[in-house]
Design an enzyme around this catalytic site. Sequence first.
Site, short mmCIF file in Angstrom:
data_model
loop_
_atom_site.label_atom_id
_atom_site.label_comp_id
_atom_site.label_asym_id
_atom_site.label_seq_id
_atom_site.Cartn_x
_atom_site.Cartn_y
_atom_site.Cartn_z
N HIS A 155 -4.21 -8.23 3.22
CA HIS A 155 -3.30 -7.10 3.49
C HIS A 155 -3.79 -5.70 3.27
CE1 HIS A 155 0.19 -4.62 2.73
NE2 HIS A 155 1.05 -5.44 3.40
N SER A 191 4.84 -6.92 4.25
CA SER A 191 4.74 -8.01 3.07
C SER A 191 6.33 -7.98 2.44
CB SER A 191 3.78 -7.43 1.97
OG SER A 191 3.99 -8.04 0.60
N GLU A 211 -3.07 -3.04 2.05
CA GLU A 211 -2.79 -2.19 0.46
C GLU A 211 -3.84 -3.21 -0.34
OE1 GLU A 211 1.07 -2.00 -1.26
OE2 GLU A 211 -0.11 -2.43 -3.10
N SER A 227 9.95 -0.83 5.92
CA SER A 227 9.47 -0.16 7.16
C SER A 227 10.20 -0.05 8.21
CB SER A 227 7.96 -0.29 7.11
OG SER A 227 7.83 -1.72 7.19
N HIS A 247 -0.57 2.47 3.40
CA HIS A 247 -0.81 1.34 2.62
C HIS A 247 -2.21 1.70 1.55
CE1 HIS A 247 0.82 -0.02 6.63
NE2 HIS A 247 1.53 -0.92 5.65
N HIS A 306 4.23 -0.83 8.77
CA HIS A 306 4.33 -2.17 9.52
C HIS A 306 5.58 -2.31 10.46
CE1 HIS A 306 0.81 -4.16 7.05
NE2 HIS A 306 0.34 -3.58 8.10
#
EC number: 1.17.7.4
Length: 335
Positions: free
Chosen positions: A136, A235, A138, A278, A86, A53
């Site tokens: 999300h 996140s 993940e 990230s 993810h 992300h």
Amino acid sequence: MSDRAQASNNEEIKVVLAQPRGFCAGVERAIDIVERALEKYGAPVYVRHEIVHNKFVVDTLRERGAIFVEEIDEIPTGAVTVFSAHGVAKKVENGALVRELDVIDATCPLVTKVHKEGRRYAEKGYDIVLIGHIGHPEVEGTLGQIPGTVHVISEPEDVAGLSVADDERVAFVTQTTLSVNDTKDVIAALKKRFPSIIGPDTRDICYATQNRQTAVIAMAKQVDLLLVVGAHNSSNSNRLREIGENFGIPSYLIEDASMFDPAWLQGVKTVGLTAGASAPETLVQETIARVRNYRTVTVETLDGVQENIHFKLPKELSDVERPKDAMEAWAVTTA
Ligand code: SF4
């Protein structure tokens, strides 16, 4: 009056850098995978979802020939395809098989570990509670990797509404990028309602998330403004900003230096600066350079954990050289 004129003066300001910050081993590996796949197979290489992300990372890889898509059916049959860090649901893996895609999996090994844990509980017939944020990627991937009943919750208040088959056979797993403190509260509520519940405590929250949170907590006592470089859909970056907020510090999540607002410097003597897992260091250094437009800056890096974790590449790419010019894009220019 311009922004710059409003805030610009020669007043000194200290920028305190959190240690560690920025790229984690899972993100490094995912980027490396796309770069080596481009080197080995040539462009285009399809990537399902943003590889990590971060817009800068995605744009850089797009320029080199990566094509980012959200769904498998947007990818031509047989194309080289990378799954993002993810992770993905089983149905995505199956869809890739049907389209005969040449898949390279960049799922972070620490996310895969949670998938395996969840599957082990499911095989034993447990209802599984997945602590994480619905929507999300993940969480969508983990949900789709665990057969059986999985309930997603994110707050202690959600526990009362859970309906399970057997109170004695409940297990939990968590998203890897949660707030450690908030997750402890959810686990405590679960244990209160289901005293026999089993799970990894907060150990599913990855080392990188934990280390970055610890660093911001250590920094929070000495700064009057917190800047977190990271994407709005990241996140772990959002959790870092929340820590600042919980300490009562004005805290902002910025994608890059252009989002920095000099008005935030009013009355500020020390700025804390960190980056989500990230976000590349180059964006941190550009942020310092931007602050220098308005103040005389001294930079200090806090003591903190020195991370030395590397994850193995998938075997189909382990013998491919990482292109030198690709690596240069992530090189850090100190501001
Ligand atoms: S934040 Fe943690 S789980 Fe996510 S890619 Fe990085 S190391 Fe892996």
